[in-house]
Design a protein around this motif. Structure first.
Motif, short mmCIF file in Angstrom:
data_model
loop_
_atom_site.label_atom_id
_atom_site.label_comp_id
_atom_site.label_asym_id
_atom_site.label_seq_id
_atom_site.Cartn_x
_atom_site.Cartn_y
_atom_site.Cartn_z
N SER A 132 30.87 22.32 33.69
CA SER A 132 30.21 20.96 34.32
C SER A 132 28.92 20.62 33.89
CB SER A 132 30.54 21.24 35.82
OG SER A 132 29.99 22.29 36.39
N THR B 213 40.43 7.23 42.81
CA THR B 213 39.77 8.38 41.91
C THR B 213 41.01 9.42 41.44
OG1 THR B 213 39.54 9.55 44.28
CG2 THR B 213 37.53 8.52 43.27
N ARG C 70 41.29 10.73 37.71
CA ARG C 70 41.45 12.15 37.15
C ARG C 70 42.66 12.21 36.09
NH1 ARG C 70 40.68 13.25 43.02
NH2 ARG C 70 38.48 13.51 43.36
N ALA D 97 41.51 11.38 32.83
CA ALA D 97 40.93 12.32 32.17
C ALA D 97 42.12 13.66 31.81
CB ALA D 97 39.82 13.02 32.94
N THR E 170 38.42 8.99 28.27
CA THR E 170 37.05 9.25 28.70
C THR E 170 36.47 7.99 29.33
OG1 THR E 170 36.16 8.78 26.51
CG2 THR E 170 36.41 11.02 27.00
N ASP F 34 30.75 11.50 40.87
CA ASP F 34 30.80 10.87 39.57
C ASP F 34 32.32 10.35 39.41
OD1 ASP F 34 28.20 10.95 38.69
OD2 ASP F 34 28.76 13.02 37.89
N PRO G 226 35.52 10.05 37.03
CA PRO G 226 36.06 10.93 36.03
C PRO G 226 35.91 10.42 34.64
CG PRO G 226 37.51 10.99 37.98
CD PRO G 226 36.62 9.93 38.14
N ARG H 165 28.60 5.43 35.80
CA ARG H 165 29.48 5.41 34.90
C ARG H 165 30.42 4.22 34.74
NH1 ARG H 165 31.89 11.69 34.85
NH2 ARG H 165 29.76 12.60 34.34
N TYR I 227 32.39 17.92 31.90
CA TYR I 227 33.78 17.84 31.95
C TYR I 227 34.50 17.29 33.24
CZ TYR I 227 34.70 22.02 35.01
OH TYR I 227 34.76 22.78 35.97
N SER I 228 35.47 16.41 32.87
CA SER I 228 36.23 15.93 33.67
C SER I 228 37.54 16.43 33.98
CB SER I 228 36.52 14.20 33.27
OG SER I 228 35.14 13.55 33.59
N ARG J 20 38.29 23.65 35.50
CA ARG J 20 38.39 22.46 36.68
C ARG J 20 39.40 22.88 37.52
NH1 ARG J 20 35.97 17.78 37.67
NH2 ARG J 20 37.02 16.44 38.92
#
Length: 541
Positions: free
Chosen positions: A5, A214, A218, A221, A226, A249, A251, A282, A534-535, A540
């Motif tokens: 991460s 969110t 996710r 991702a 990206t 942040d 993703p 972002r 990494y997302s 993760r």
């Protein structure tokens, strides 16, 4: 493959498709503080003593980070509510799904039924009428959104709650459809019409909207994305993203296009201009989204000649001079313009408008034309001379039928339908081509999008191909989701794996250029790296 991460790191023993003409392939890549510092052999990267964790790819493939050039991750919270009707092809199956959703709604003590992703073909020739859904939802207020997000159908109870009586008029070509007696049928065409209903139904809370956004990002991702271009932005969208970034942040990176609707006046233009340079860690804006037509299926596209039902012969903007003026003003203020144009006349009108204002935005990126579902030879040539970006979604051909029984094909007729999604013709003329999904209209998984671009039929199922002369090669499909997608945004920091570029990378368990297109949707995504961290990846949670 395990990804840290941290914003520093390196990957060795990989098959790196750099998309960089100076060095098309490599074995390893290293980055520091979110920027790529070295691309080369594994020995070279190891000798550089890279900062951060060192990852052994064991032969996995690394590409520039994938970008979805047209998506609606936030609007989807409002429109993609309730039961997903995707894949249901009969009215009986749709009714059963709605009945189950209505039963669940009653058990929860709620009073509105929501559904989305309805295929026009599932009506089996029925007109779009709310009364046909009333029994399934126990006569409760219900909102059912069609898959294209341009039409919804509401029950009488929902219309009554919203006070919709059929007398409504709009600044665009949106319509509350009425029967011969002037009573609303339940069909609400285009956003200005169905927004009357959405504003009256139970609202998505701010917390729900944030959680939905969110969660969807996710999921983006997890498929290797990206970045994405949000094509329905508002000032509230910018505020929401800023709010999310106070605690975490995003993703993926988001470029937000602010949606200018026809009823927005001069004060609204200035309001958007004042926010042109807004950005977060972002996300950023700087794009304006406009609609010049609707969709073929309900007769709201704009064609040179009416469709086979006598419709699709008008612009979404009732004042075409105002459209041209708005484009000119935003372009002069430095915005990039992205215009929804599905019908051939709409595309031709956008080409002419961009020619007059100049095709390049202030950041050097060409203005964009979104969708381009049918296109004449003359306008294809004009696009080639102009240089505007074609932002397209070939996977939306999933609703077509080879017997032309689907609404899209039957309304266009065989000649116009044969000029569908001319991706190969565009590349051959040097027209910049970026690909995306239009989610929640179609799946956001870029592996599915690339497979459709290469096959022009459902991956994994075989069968006949739609316009086989328009298929893309594997490298071309990947280019349209990486290098071309970044160039379409005027972003010189993404789209290649090269020194100095952003460390946005997608890591696969195999080679997307070598795996058969039918197997591409199942190609494992091992990790998604954004800004050096990494997302998505094995580490993760």
């Amino acid at each position: 493959m395990r990804i840290s991460s941290l914003r520093d790191g390196a990957i060795v023993n990989a098959n790196v498709h750099t998309m960089d003409p100076a060095r098309p392939v490599a074995e390893a890549v290293a980055w520091r503080d979110g920027r790529i510092t070295l691309v080369g052999t594994s020995a070279e990267v190891l000798a550089s003593r890279p900062a951060g964790p060192l990852v052994d790819a064991h032969g996995g493939t690394v590409t520039p980070g994938l970008i979805d050039s047209h998506t609606h991750p936030i609007w989807g919270a409002e429109l993609a509510r309730g039961v997903d009707l995707g894949g249901l092809t009969s009215f009986r199956a749709v009714s059963a799904a709605l009945r189950a959703e209505a039963d669940a709604t009653v058990r929860k003590g709620e009073h509105w039924v929501f559904a989305w992703n309805l295929d026009y073909a599932a009506l089996e020739g029925r007109p779009i009428r709310g009364v046909d859904f009333a029994d399934a939802v126990h006569a409760m207020p219900a909102v059912v959104m069609f898959h294209d997000l341009h039409t919804c159908v509401a029950t009488d109870a929902a219309l009554a709650h919203a006070g919709i009586d059929g007398s409504e008029t709009f600044a665009d070509e949106s319509v509350v459809v009425v029967d011969a007696d002037g009573r609303p049928t339940g069909e609400l065409r285009e956003p200005s019409a169905y927004n009357l209903l959405l504003r009256a139904c139970p609202q998505v809370t701010r917390s729900q909207l944030r959680d939905h956004t969110t969660r969807v990002l996710r999921d983006f991702a997890r498929t290797g994305l990206t970045g994405g271009v949000v094509m329905d932005g508002s000032l509230d969208t910018l505020d929401l993203l800023a709010e999310i970034e106070t605690t975490e942040d995003l993703p993926v990176r988001l470029d937000v296009a602010l949606w200018h609707e026809p009823g927005r006046g001069d004060d609204g233009v200035e309001e958007f201009v004042a926010r042109r340079t807004d950005r977060g860690r972002r996300w950023r804006t700087g794009i304006i989204k406009l609609f010049l037509d609707g969709v073929v299926e309900t007769g709201t596209a704009w064609l040179y000649e009416p469709d086979t039902c006598g419709h699709s012969h008008r612009s979404y903007w009732t004042d075409r001079e105002r459209f041209a003026d708005v484009v000119s003003r935003y372009a002069a203020a430095g915005f990039q313009i992205a215009t929804h144009a599905i019908g051939d006349r709409a595309v031709g009108e956008v080409v002419e408008t961009y020619r007059k204002v100049g095709v390049l935005a202030a950041n050097g990126a060409p203005h964009r034309i979104e969708h381009i579902e049918t296109l004449t030879d003359a306008d294809l040539s004009r696009m080639g001379r102009l240089g505007a970006t074609a932002s397209m979604q070939p996977l939306q051909m999933q609703w077509r039928r080879h017997d032309r029984s689907d609404k899209w094909s039957s309304r266009l007729g065989p000649e116009r339908a044969s000029r569908a999604y001319r991706t190969r013709d565009m590349l051959d003329l040097g027209i910049p081509l970026a690909l995306g999904s239009d989610w929640p209209v179609a799946p956001f998984d870029p592996r599915v999008g690339m497979a459709w671009a290469r096959l022009r039929r459902p991956p994994g199922l075989g069968g006949a191909v739609f316009e086989p002369h328009q298929v893309l090669r594997p490298a071309e499909a990947l280019h349209a989701y990486t290098t071309a997608a970044a160039k379409a945004l005027g972003d010189t920091s993404r789209g290649r794996v090269a020194e100095g570029m952003a460390a946005d990378l997608t890591c696969f368990g195999g080679d997307p250029l070598r795996v058969p297109a039918d197997e591409l949707p199942e190609l494992p995504v091992l990790a998604t790296i954004v800004d050096g961290g990494y997302s998505f990846g094995e580490e993760r949670p």
